[in-house]
Design a protein around this motif. Structure first.
Motif, short mmCIF file in Angstrom:
data_model
loop_
_atom_site.label_atom_id
_atom_site.label_comp_id
_atom_site.label_asym_id
_atom_site.label_seq_id
_atom_site.Cartn_x
_atom_site.Cartn_y
_atom_site.Cartn_z
N LYS A 28 0.82 -1.22 0.00
CA LYS A 28 0.00 0.00 0.00
C LYS A 28 0.85 1.27 0.00
CE LYS A 28 -4.03 -2.17 2.23
NZ LYS A 28 -3.49 -3.45 2.71
N TRP A 77 -5.79 0.92 -4.06
CA TRP A 77 -6.71 0.71 -2.93
C TRP A 77 -7.93 1.60 -3.14
CZ3 TRP A 77 -4.92 1.85 2.81
CH2 TRP A 77 -5.93 1.47 3.69
N ASN A 82 -11.94 -2.92 5.62
CA ASN A 82 -11.98 -2.56 7.04
C ASN A 82 -13.05 -1.51 7.30
OD1 ASN A 82 -10.38 -0.69 5.52
ND2 ASN A 82 -9.77 0.26 7.44
N GLY A 84 -12.97 1.34 8.86
CA GLY A 84 -12.53 2.72 8.65
C GLY A 84 -12.51 3.15 7.19
N ASP A 87 -14.71 5.94 6.21
CA ASP A 87 -14.51 7.32 6.67
C ASP A 87 -14.28 8.29 5.52
OD1 ASP A 87 -14.80 6.37 9.24
OD2 ASP A 87 -12.67 6.44 9.75
N LEU A 88 -13.39 7.95 4.61
CA LEU A 88 -13.15 8.83 3.45
C LEU A 88 -13.72 8.25 2.16
CD1 LEU A 88 -9.45 10.07 3.99
CD2 LEU A 88 -11.58 11.13 4.77
N GLN A 89 -13.55 6.94 1.98
CA GLN A 89 -13.85 6.33 0.67
C GLN A 89 -15.33 6.36 0.32
OE1 GLN A 89 -11.93 2.50 1.18
NE2 GLN A 89 -10.08 3.51 1.88
N GLY B 30 0.04 3.70 5.93
CA GLY B 30 -1.40 3.63 6.05
C GLY B 30 -1.86 2.24 5.69
N ASP B 31 -2.49 1.55 6.63
CA ASP B 31 -3.01 0.22 6.33
C ASP B 31 -4.21 -0.01 7.24
OD1 ASP B 31 -3.26 -2.55 5.51
OD2 ASP B 31 -1.15 -2.43 4.93
N ILE B 32 -4.84 -1.17 7.11
CA ILE B 32 -6.06 -1.41 7.86
C ILE B 32 -5.74 -1.79 9.30
CG2 ILE B 32 -7.23 -2.08 5.75
CD1 ILE B 32 -7.19 -4.98 6.75
N GLY B 33 -6.79 -1.79 10.13
CA GLY B 33 -6.64 -1.96 11.56
C GLY B 33 -5.85 -3.18 12.01
N SER B 34 -5.87 -4.27 11.20
CA SER B 34 -5.17 -5.47 11.63
C SER B 34 -3.67 -5.41 11.35
CB SER B 34 -5.76 -6.71 10.94
OG SER B 34 -5.76 -6.53 9.54
N TYR B 39 3.01 -1.70 11.68
CA TYR B 39 3.68 -0.52 11.16
C TYR B 39 3.99 0.47 12.28
CZ TYR B 39 3.08 -1.56 6.14
OH TYR B 39 3.17 -2.10 4.89
N TRP B 57 -6.15 7.33 4.27
CA TRP B 57 -7.11 6.81 3.28
C TRP B 57 -7.96 5.67 3.85
CZ3 TRP B 57 -9.73 8.11 -0.70
CH2 TRP B 57 -10.26 7.16 -1.57
N GLY B 58 -7.36 4.83 4.69
CA GLY B 58 -8.06 3.69 5.26
C GLY B 58 -8.91 4.03 6.48
N GLY B 59 -8.95 5.29 6.88
CA GLY B 59 -9.83 5.72 7.97
C GLY B 59 -9.25 5.51 9.35
N TYR B 60 -10.13 5.73 10.34
CA TYR B 60 -9.67 5.81 11.72
C TYR B 60 -9.03 4.52 12.24
CZ TYR B 60 -9.54 6.64 16.70
OH TYR B 60 -9.12 6.76 18.00
N ASP B 61 -9.57 3.36 11.88
CA ASP B 61 -9.03 2.14 12.52
C ASP B 61 -7.56 1.90 12.17
OD1 ASP B 61 -9.01 0.19 10.22
OD2 ASP B 61 -11.17 0.28 10.39
N GLY B 62 -7.15 2.38 11.00
CA GLY B 62 -5.74 2.24 10.63
C GLY B 62 -4.83 3.25 11.32
#
Lengths: 218, 218
Positions: A28, A77, A82, A84, A87-89, B30-34, B39, B57-62
């Motif tokens: 990513k 992407w 996920n 989140g 939130d933006l997408q 920037g990646d997803i919560g898991s 990172y 871009w992936g929102g709050y959980d990331g």
């Protein structure tokens, strides 16, 4: 740097054991035009990935260095699996064609950027309706679909919404479902065999769904 | 991995030569919560950065794993200095408060996510009006401002639009202007001295702008 050495060893092993396998680096990456060429070089030349995932937040100039070689695939992407990612997408953006969700705008933009025919989109399995929308916007683009397995997306929904009209170009991705596969309790403690079984099971399930839809290999 | 070893050596050197320096890792992760916790651990524990840049871009959980430690700073890439940043970041999105540019929506969201008081925003110097807009939306947030120097942003515009009401919290960043600084032609070929001079010159210019605006250190 142990992790990087493990990655290096994994890639080496795949190249030896299964030379025709396409290896996709889900890193990513996303940076501005002056830095992106270094990331592209790292992914394609240093690591030798055949395809990568990228983050398009910085726009076209940051993607361009990844797109140069038509033999390398680039998955943007678009709409993640996920929570989140909403939130933006999922925001509604105003475009010349009226208001549409941001991920759809990005899918359309990607179609315009696809001069070398090597762009695909990452579309989460957790929202099959969004997957179907993007498939109809980009009928020929490969879609990389995470979110089945550990993240709870339904496999049949993902395959049917994500495949093209020939039943192809939906790349169903399972990461944790395979690399963290556990041997049966009481059975052998062979984690490699358990991962292999999980991968084979997923492949068989996908092929059964395609066959039932009249899009099988036979 | 030569680059990583150079980074390691650079960080070690700064820690020894100037122990109180804040070291910011501009990795735009920037990646997803898991995946994001790995990172975050890499940036803060393995590399030991005091602050990082991230891609939302992936929102709050990331973002959440980066925000946990109030002693570590997290700069969210809000509006970049590169031309492509306009592609997504300047789109008009419909919000409960009416239509606003996406980067402004992200700045407001960041303000809401800032429970630990450790969020800042990356705002390019190349668009001082946008910088001023975000400064008024987030009056107390540190702004990391790339784009002066090699990218052509005007320094005085960036300082005056980016500083808070006390003339602080605008972090003017020059990367290529300093690391690629060239010695005077015909003079010594000391690249380290040239980089030092470029950094000192930029610092003096910033301080002069602040002093002229009545916000100097004296």
């Amino acid at each position: 740097m142990d992790g990087l050495r493990a990655l290096e060893g994994t890639i080496d092993h795949i190249r030896k054991a299964a030379p025709n396998t396409v290896i996709l680096g889900d890193a990513k990456r996303g940076d501005i035009g002056s830095t992106a060429p270094a990331y592209a070089k790292a992914m394609f030349q240093v690591w030798g990935f055949d395809a990568v995932t990228v983050n398009a937040w910085g726009g076209y100039d940051g993607l361009e260095p990844f797109l140069e070689d038509p033999a390398r695939g680039v998955f943007i992407w678009c709409r993640g699996s996920n929570p989140g990612s909403a939130d933006l997408q999922d925001l509604t953006v105003n475009t010349l064609d009226g208001p549409i969700p941001l991920y759809q705008h990005l899918a359309r933009s990607a179609d315009g950027w696809n001069r070398n025919g090597n762009i695909g989109l990452v579309m989460g399995a957790t929202n099959p309706d969004q997957l179907a929308d993007v498939r109809s916007l980009c009928p020929h683009m490969p879609l990389l679909i995470p979110g089945v397995g550990a993240q709870g997306g339904d496999l049949a929904d993902a395959v049917l919404a994500g495949m093209d009209r020939n039943g192809r170009r939906a790349l169903i991705n399972s990461s944790r479902g395979i690399i963290y596969a556990r041997p049966e309790p009481g059975g052998s403690q062979d984690f490699a065999a358990a991962a292999r079984q999980a991968a084979a099971r997923l492949r068989d399930q996908i092929n059964r769904i395609l066959t039932d839809a009249g899009k099988g290999w036979l």
